[in-house]
Write an enzyme that holds these catalytic residues in place. Sequence first.
Site, PDB file in Angstrom:
ATOM      1  N   ASP A  67      29.795  41.406  24.743  1.00  0.00           N
ATOM      2  CA  ASP A  67      29.910  39.959  24.625  1.00  0.00           C
ATOM      3  C   ASP A  67      28.671  39.397  23.924  1.00  0.00           C
ATOM      4  OD1 ASP A  67      30.968  37.429  24.925  1.00  0.00           O
ATOM      5  OD2 ASP A  67      30.207  37.155  26.965  1.00  0.00           O
ATOM      6  N   HIS A  68      28.901  38.607  22.898  1.00  0.00           N
ATOM      7  CA  HIS A  68      27.837  37.931  22.149  1.00  0.00           C
ATOM      8  C   HIS A  68      26.760  38.882  21.646  1.00  0.00           C
ATOM      9  CE1 HIS A  68      29.032  33.751  22.341  1.00  0.00           C
ATOM     10  NE2 HIS A  68      29.415  33.947  23.590  1.00  0.00           N
ATOM     11  N   GLY A 161      28.951  27.969  30.037  1.00  0.00           N
ATOM     12  CA  GLY A 161      28.324  27.487  31.261  1.00  0.00           C
ATOM     13  C   GLY A 161      29.159  26.443  31.987  1.00  0.00           C
ATOM     14  N   HIS A 188      35.853  31.002  24.175  1.00  0.00           N
ATOM     15  CA  HIS A 188      34.655  31.179  24.992  1.00  0.00           C
ATOM     16  C   HIS A 188      34.471  29.944  25.871  1.00  0.00           C
ATOM     17  CE1 HIS A 188      32.591  34.733  23.011  1.00  0.00           C
ATOM     18  NE2 HIS A 188      33.696  34.563  22.311  1.00  0.00           N
ATOM     19  N   GLY A 189      33.675  30.100  26.924  1.00  0.00           N
ATOM     20  CA  GLY A 189      33.449  28.953  27.812  1.00  0.00           C
ATOM     21  C   GLY A 189      34.706  28.557  28.560  1.00  0.00           C
ATOM     22  N   SER A 191      35.391  28.952  31.766  1.00  0.00           N
ATOM     23  CA  SER A 191      35.180  28.465  33.129  1.00  0.00           C
ATOM     24  C   SER A 191      35.096  26.941  33.150  1.00  0.00           C
ATOM     25  CB  SER A 191      33.885  29.053  33.712  1.00  0.00           C
ATOM     26  OG  SER A 191      33.984  30.451  33.854  1.00  0.00           O
ATOM     27  N   ASN A 210      37.363  34.088  27.767  1.00  0.00           N
ATOM     28  CA  ASN A 210      36.155  34.564  28.418  1.00  0.00           C
ATOM     29  C   ASN A 210      35.849  33.767  29.689  1.00  0.00           C
ATOM     30  OD1 ASN A 210      36.040  36.082  26.075  1.00  0.00           O
ATOM     31  ND2 ASN A 210      33.867  35.708  25.723  1.00  0.00           N
ATOM     32  N   THR A 213      31.163  32.007  34.454  1.00  0.00           N
ATOM     33  CA  THR A 213      30.580  31.031  35.384  1.00  0.00           C
ATOM     34  C   THR A 213      31.406  30.881  36.649  1.00  0.00           C
ATOM     35  OG1 THR A 213      29.561  29.811  33.558  1.00  0.00           O
ATOM     36  CG2 THR A 213      29.823  28.642  35.647  1.00  0.00           C
TER      37      THR A 213
END
Length: 261
Positions: A67-68, A161, A188-189, A191, A210, A213
Amino acid sequence: YGVGAYDYLNMVTLQGILDAAEESNTPVIVQFPHIEYEEFDKVVDAVAAMTISRAKHSDVPVCLHLDHGRTVEACKRCADLGFTGVMIDASMHPYEKNVEITKEVVEYCRPLGVSVEAEIGHVGQGSDISSCAYTDVDEAVRFVDETGVDALAVSIGNAHGAYKAEPKINYEVLEQIEERVSIPLVLHGGSGIPDTDFKKIIKHGIAKINIFTELTEKTAEELHKIPADKLDLFSSLDAVRTGFKKKTLEKIELFETKPIK
């Protein structure tokens, strides 16, 4: 349907994710993040060996993804170690540099059968949604053609986040990308995005989502349930595994990930 990609940090968190996948009989993507310090090179060999060994004992398909990945070297290292996929994140660079870096990773990974994810646009931080830069649709089409990537992470109002304000997904951008880009799209992000949005974005081409959090937030809930007189290393580790399992199961159901026949 969507397939969750869940970040993990050690064997306990990995076990929680795989517990959920095996219980629901669904495929899963487990992601190890490119840690932003020199220890990454010291631990990634052990992480790969541990994860691959555990995955071989699973009855469901398990993909191991970086990841990343921030550098070409990290992506190549992971490909050599047996990761099934890597993300090269050069989205902070100008377009042409992003293409150059991504192409190098694709050219190295393709002969190894390792899939490559890249990002176009810039996914912001949940604490500052304004830091998000929407993916340019024309650039996305060019980028896929010029790099040959297997999956594309897009920026459509999502952020990494914990969100400090309710995320607002730009469906106009997403629908245009879906119409013109044929490869799987990545969010992505994930959560903190409302369930109703997830249902809609999956219908518009988002295939990989993804999550991290919310896994940690659920773990905190489980830790707080432990009575003070029962709180020790073993009860804490069990709570971590349980938290990751419960949240992963919730996401598998939400994403309507198809069971293995």
